[in-house]
Design a protein around this motif. Structure first.
Motif, PDB file in Angstrom:
ATOM      1  N   PHE A  86       5.115  -5.660   9.228  1.00 17.09           N
ATOM      2  CA  PHE A  86       3.722  -6.087   9.352  1.00 17.09           C
ATOM      3  C   PHE A  86       2.855  -4.954   9.882  1.00 17.09           C
ATOM      4  CE2 PHE A  86       0.167  -8.638  10.955  1.00 17.09           C
ATOM      5  CZ  PHE A  86       0.044  -9.618   9.972  1.00 17.09           C
ATOM      6  N   HIS A  87       3.471  -4.076  10.664  1.00 19.65           N
ATOM      7  CA  HIS A  87       2.735  -2.950  11.238  1.00 19.65           C
ATOM      8  C   HIS A  87       2.267  -1.947  10.182  1.00 19.65           C
ATOM      9  CE1 HIS A  87       2.552  -3.567  15.450  1.00 19.65           C
ATOM     10  NE2 HIS A  87       3.821  -3.378  15.736  1.00 19.65           N
ATOM     11  N   LEU A  88       2.858  -1.940   9.001  1.00 22.96           N
ATOM     12  CA  LEU A  88       2.398  -0.953   8.021  1.00 22.96           C
ATOM     13  C   LEU A  88       0.955  -1.232   7.630  1.00 22.96           C
ATOM     14  CD1 LEU A  88       2.242  -1.689   4.677  1.00 22.96           C
ATOM     15  CD2 LEU A  88       4.630  -2.207   5.118  1.00 22.96           C
ATOM     16  N   TRP A  89       0.511  -2.471   7.845  1.00 26.75           N
ATOM     17  CA  TRP A  89      -0.915  -2.788   7.736  1.00 26.75           C
ATOM     18  C   TRP A  89      -1.552  -2.728   9.123  1.00 26.75           C
ATOM     19  CZ3 TRP A  89       2.669  -5.795   4.932  1.00 26.75           C
ATOM     20  CH2 TRP A  89       2.565  -5.700   3.534  1.00 26.75           C
ATOM     21  N   ILE A  93      -4.678  -0.450   9.818  1.00 27.54           N
ATOM     22  CA  ILE A  93      -5.722  -1.141  10.590  1.00 27.54           C
ATOM     23  C   ILE A  93      -5.485  -0.775  12.052  1.00 27.54           C
ATOM     24  CG2 ILE A  93      -6.745  -3.370  11.177  1.00 27.54           C
ATOM     25  CD1 ILE A  93      -5.252  -4.560   8.736  1.00 27.54           C
ATOM     26  N   ARG A  94      -6.291   0.091  12.598  1.00 19.98           N
ATOM     27  CA  ARG A  94      -6.033   0.508  13.970  1.00 19.98           C
ATOM     28  C   ARG A  94      -7.333   0.720  14.748  1.00 19.98           C
ATOM     29  NH1 ARG A  94      -3.912   5.109  10.892  1.00 19.98           N
ATOM     30  NH2 ARG A  94      -5.126   7.008  11.244  1.00 19.98           N
ATOM     31  N   PRO A  95      -7.252   0.609  16.063  1.00 19.63           N
ATOM     32  CA  PRO A  95      -8.448   0.762  16.895  1.00 19.63           C
ATOM     33  C   PRO A  95      -9.066   2.151  16.749  1.00 19.63           C
ATOM     34  CG  PRO A  95      -6.658  -0.225  18.156  1.00 19.63           C
ATOM     35  CD  PRO A  95      -6.064   0.247  16.859  1.00 19.63           C
ATOM     36  N   PRO A 122       0.801  -1.234   0.000  1.00 18.24           N
ATOM     37  CA  PRO A 122       0.000   0.000   0.000  1.00 18.24           C
ATOM     38  C   PRO A 122       0.828   1.276   0.000  1.00 18.24           C
ATOM     39  CG  PRO A 122       0.132  -0.837   2.220  1.00 18.24           C
ATOM     40  CD  PRO A 122       0.922  -1.795   1.355  1.00 18.24           C
ATOM     41  N   TYR A 123       1.986   1.287  -0.655  1.00 18.87           N
ATOM     42  CA  TYR A 123       2.837   2.465  -0.702  1.00 18.87           C
ATOM     43  C   TYR A 123       3.565   2.512  -2.031  1.00 18.87           C
ATOM     44  CZ  TYR A 123       6.172  -1.184   0.680  1.00 18.87           C
ATOM     45  OH  TYR A 123       6.906  -2.331   0.744  1.00 18.87           O
ATOM     46  N   GLU A 124       4.162   3.665  -2.310  1.00 16.14           N
ATOM     47  CA  GLU A 124       4.922   3.825  -3.551  1.00 16.14           C
ATOM     48  C   GLU A 124       6.402   3.539  -3.354  1.00 16.14           C
ATOM     49  OE1 GLU A 124       3.608   4.155  -6.532  1.00 16.14           O
ATOM     50  OE2 GLU A 124       1.711   3.955  -5.421  1.00 16.14           O
ATOM     51  N   LYS A 125       6.922   3.820  -2.148  1.00 10.45           N
ATOM     52  CA  LYS A 125       8.303   3.478  -1.821  1.00 10.45           C
ATOM     53  C   LYS A 125       8.399   3.266  -0.321  1.00 10.45           C
ATOM     54  CE  LYS A 125      10.108   8.174  -1.161  1.00 10.45           C
ATOM     55  NZ  LYS A 125      11.181   9.132  -1.490  1.00 10.45           N
ATOM     56  N   TYR A 126       9.463   2.562   0.110  1.00  7.16           N
ATOM     57  CA  TYR A 126       9.585   2.227   1.524  1.00  7.16           C
ATOM     58  C   TYR A 126      11.044   2.312   1.935  1.00  7.16           C
ATOM     59  CZ  TYR A 126       8.375  -0.013   5.947  1.00  7.16           C
ATOM     60  OH  TYR A 126       8.150  -0.275   7.279  1.00  7.16           O
ATOM     61  N   MET A 181      -6.946 -11.126   9.080  1.00  9.47           N
ATOM     62  CA  MET A 181      -6.171  -9.943   8.719  1.00  9.47           C
ATOM     63  C   MET A 181      -6.656  -9.365   7.383  1.00  9.47           C
ATOM     64  SD  MET A 181      -4.502  -9.922  11.438  1.00  9.47           S
ATOM     65  CE  MET A 181      -3.866  -8.296  11.046  1.00  9.47           C
ATOM     66  N   GLN A 182      -6.987 -10.219   6.451  1.00  6.09           N
ATOM     67  CA  GLN A 182      -7.460  -9.746   5.140  1.00  6.09           C
ATOM     68  C   GLN A 182      -8.777  -8.987   5.270  1.00  6.09           C
ATOM     69  OE1 GLN A 182      -7.580 -13.414   2.945  1.00  6.09           O
ATOM     70  NE2 GLN A 182      -5.345 -13.601   2.903  1.00  6.09           N
ATOM     71  N   ILE A 183      -9.698  -9.529   6.061  1.00  7.53           N
ATOM     72  CA  ILE A 183     -10.990  -8.851   6.246  1.00  7.53           C
ATOM     73  C   ILE A 183     -10.806  -7.539   6.999  1.00  7.53           C
ATOM     74  CG2 ILE A 183     -13.250  -9.018   7.343  1.00  7.53           C
ATOM     75  CD1 ILE A 183     -13.136 -12.051   6.804  1.00  7.53           C
ATOM     76  N   MET A 184      -9.954  -7.548   8.028  1.00 11.90           N
ATOM     77  CA  MET A 184      -9.685  -6.310   8.763  1.00 11.90           C
ATOM     78  C   MET A 184      -9.085  -5.260   7.830  1.00 11.90           C
ATOM     79  SD  MET A 184     -10.731  -6.675  11.902  1.00 11.90           S
ATOM     80  CE  MET A 184      -9.887  -5.402  12.844  1.00 11.90           C
ATOM     81  N   TRP A 185      -8.241  -5.673   6.920  1.00 14.68           N
ATOM     82  CA  TRP A 185      -7.650  -4.752   5.942  1.00 14.68           C
ATOM     83  C   TRP A 185      -8.719  -4.178   5.021  1.00 14.68           C
ATOM     84  CZ3 TRP A 185      -4.258  -1.461   4.527  1.00 14.68           C
ATOM     85  CH2 TRP A 185      -4.001  -1.182   3.186  1.00 14.68           C
TER      86      TRP A 185
END
Length: 591
Positions: A286-289, A294-296, A235-239, A415-419
């Motif tokens: 993994f946190h980038l998702w 995906i956050r409370p 979900p990004y253009e560069k990292y 995780m996929q559904i949460m995304w």
């Protein structure tokens, strides 16, 4: 009849402030960043400036304003000093009546090398936006430009923020959140470019050590590809991966388009230490998702001045901790034996932390602000990490889903559904919505599971959940059992200091206290290294004389030793697994 004349409201042009920061470091040995904030198109009689007290991803009020000094405000031409006052610990106000352009200069002391603070010395400069920049209340959504002025011509700048074309070392942030979310590394660090799934990535390494950049990049590529497969792309253009090689530091802090990593400089050669580093990479990536997108609900919008409470940090951090062991296995960075060894290490830590019987997981999440990062002598007795127990609960949830659906479903589906439901549009989720997704994937009511293992204190049923996969927990006994004493001792500055005393242990019942200095057993001097060996000279039920200094007062205690306690646990395969166990095991841990 006279025709009425329409009265028009006067046409006004609303102008927004233009916000620009310059960051210099003319004397890096002083550890002082020199920051200039320039605000143009200003129309208010006062300019309010506030410094964040914490940074997203690290749930502790860190009081970044304490490092600010030499605050001074001027008119744009700097020919007149503007009156300013400090109204709160992190809140400055500048009088700006009839002033359209304001310059604020201040310096920030930076000599703390962690992933959430600032560090400046003769070799580099590193900073996090929350620890360096003010925000202007009401204008947090405005774009911000940043110009870096390095002290030497050979210093380069690495950050995830986009560069401004035609301007040297100048960068653009679409809002204050983006500025906070983009740390800067400035210096002569090594930069390595690589590509994954058609997108550019960089690894920037500062510090000396035995890190093998080529190997790290090769394994990082595998991790990126493996995690992207779960979510269906990047979900990004560069990292950017920022890696600091330090003496003994350890940690990571996630960002949307980058991560900061801190690791011991000579911990890359030994296989187990290298594996731990790749787990750190897997965790923060993994946190980038999970967390950054995906956050409370409580973290949907950041309150930089105070705590945001949620009971769901166990899912943010604990589930990520479960995956940081699993992802390198799937990516073939290490094998099943290494995975089970790492999982066993964390299981041992969990089962030997008495606080798991005191603090529920949801409370651990909620109280992160006052407990996890503020450990004291009683912490292990009274609390459990939401990282650690969250990891164990996530393991159980994954095994539950896999067993019910014969590995055709897993925590990946959650995780996929949460995304899809929350992450793509960055809509915060509630605990109820999280449970709804878990139940929809598992196709079972999880209210009792939640009540017992997330909100309650029931022991986690590891044996029950591992057995269908042909696994069991085995306690590893020492060759010679050690009678139970109940205190942890370390050598500090030549003294044998008792750092922890377990509640209701023989040591605790006798009156021994944390921070006592251990001197002798039965009149003979003992060191931390010798303690277990000395205890093996006695049997459970025997009383021994223990001598300590308690607040400089010599004390003698009689300690009745208890039965030996397991100190190490391993997850091992059963000897003769059934076909169903083999199939479930292979479906979960196929490498």
């Amino acid at each position: 009849m006279t025709k009425a004349t329409a009265i028009r409201e006067p046409f006004t042009v609303k102008t927004t402030p233009v916000i620009h920061y310059q960051v210099a470091m003319s004397v890096p040995e002083s550890h002082l960043f020199e920051v200039t904030l320039q605000v143009t198109n200003w129309q208010s009689p006062v300019l309010d400036l506030k410094m964040p007290v914490w940074t997203p991803g690290s749930y502790l009020v860190r009081e970044y304003a304490k490092q600010i000094q030499d605050f001074q405000a001027y008119t744009g031409e700097e020919n007149r000093i503007l009156f300013s006052r400090k109204l709160r610990k992190n809140y400055w106000q500048v009088e700006t009546k009839n002033v359209a352009e304001v310059k604020v200069k201040y310096r920030v002391f930076a000599n703390e090398l962690t992933v959430r603070t600032n560090h400046l010395n003769a070799t580099h400069g590193y900073f996090n936006g929350a620890a360096l920049f003010f925000f202007i209340p009401g204008w947090e959504q405005e774009p911000i430009t940043v110009q870096i002025v390095p002290p030497k011509s050979d210093w380069q700048v690495s950050t995830a923020l986009p560069e401004i074309k035609g301007k040297v070392n100048s960068f653009w942030a679409e809002d204050f959140d983006s500025l906070v979310d983009s740390p800067f590394e400035i210096g002569t660090h090594q930069v390595y470019d690589f590509e994954v799934l058609g997108k550019p990535h960089q690894l920037a390494i500062w510090g000396k050590g035995n890190a093998d950049a080529e190997k790290i990049i090769a394994d990082t590529k595998k991790i990126v590809e493996t995690e992207a497969k779960i979510y269906g792309g990047l979900p990004y253009e560069k990292y950017l991966f920022l890696l600091h090689l330090s003496g003994s530091g350890f940690g990571g802090l996630e960002h949307k388009n980058s991560t900061s990593l801190n690791y011991p400089r000579f911990a890359f050669r030994a296989k187990d230490k290298y594996n731990r580093f790749m787990q750190l990479v897997a965790h923060e990536f993994f946190h980038l998702w999970n967390v950054k997108r995906i956050r409370p609900k409580a973290l949907e919008k950041f309150d930089y001045e105070g705590e945001s409470y949620t009971t769901s940090l166990w899912f943010c951090e604990g589930t990520t901790s479960y995956y940081d062991l699993l992802i390198p296995l799937r990516a073939k960075v290490y094998d099943v034996d290494a995975f089970l060894e790492a999982l066993s290490r964390d299981l041992t830590k969990y089962l030997t932390t008495p606080g798991r019987k005191v603090q529920p997981l949801s409370e651990s999440s909620f109280d992160a602000w006052i407990k996890l990062y503020r450990r004291d002598l009683n912490s292990d007795n009274s609390q459990i990490s939401y990282y650690l127990k969250g990891q164990m609960v996530s393991l159980l949830l994954d095994l539950l889903i896999r067993k019910r659906h014969q590995n055709q479903r897993s925590l990946d589906d959650v995780m996929q559904i949460m995304w899809q439901r929350f992450g793509q549009d960055e809509v915060g989720f509630t605990p109820e919505e999280l449970r709804e997704v878990l139940e929809s994937v598992a196709e079972t009511d999880l209210s009792e599971f939640e009540s017992r293992y997330i909100d309650g204190l029931a022991e986690l049923p590891f044996a029950e959940y591992l057995e269908p996969f042909g696994l069991k927990i085995q306690s590893k006994e020492d060759s010679e059992p050690i009678p139970y004493f109940g205190a942890k001792v370390v050598t500090e500055n030549g003294q044998e200091m008792i750092k922890f005393v377990e509640n209701n242990s023989p040591a605790a019942r006798s009156g021994i206290d944390a921070n006592d200095e251990l001197l002798a057993i039965e009149g003979m001097r003992v060191t931390a290294d010798q303690l277990n060996e000395r205890l093996q000279d006695y049997q459970a039920g025997e009383e021994i004389a223990v001598t300590v200094f308690h607040h400089d007062e010599l004390k003698n205690y009689r300690v009745k030793l208890g039965e030996p306690q397991p100190s190490n646990y391993r997850i091992v395969r059963v000897k003769s697994p059934t076909k169903e166990q083999v199939d479930l095991y292979s479906g979960w841990l196929r490498n």
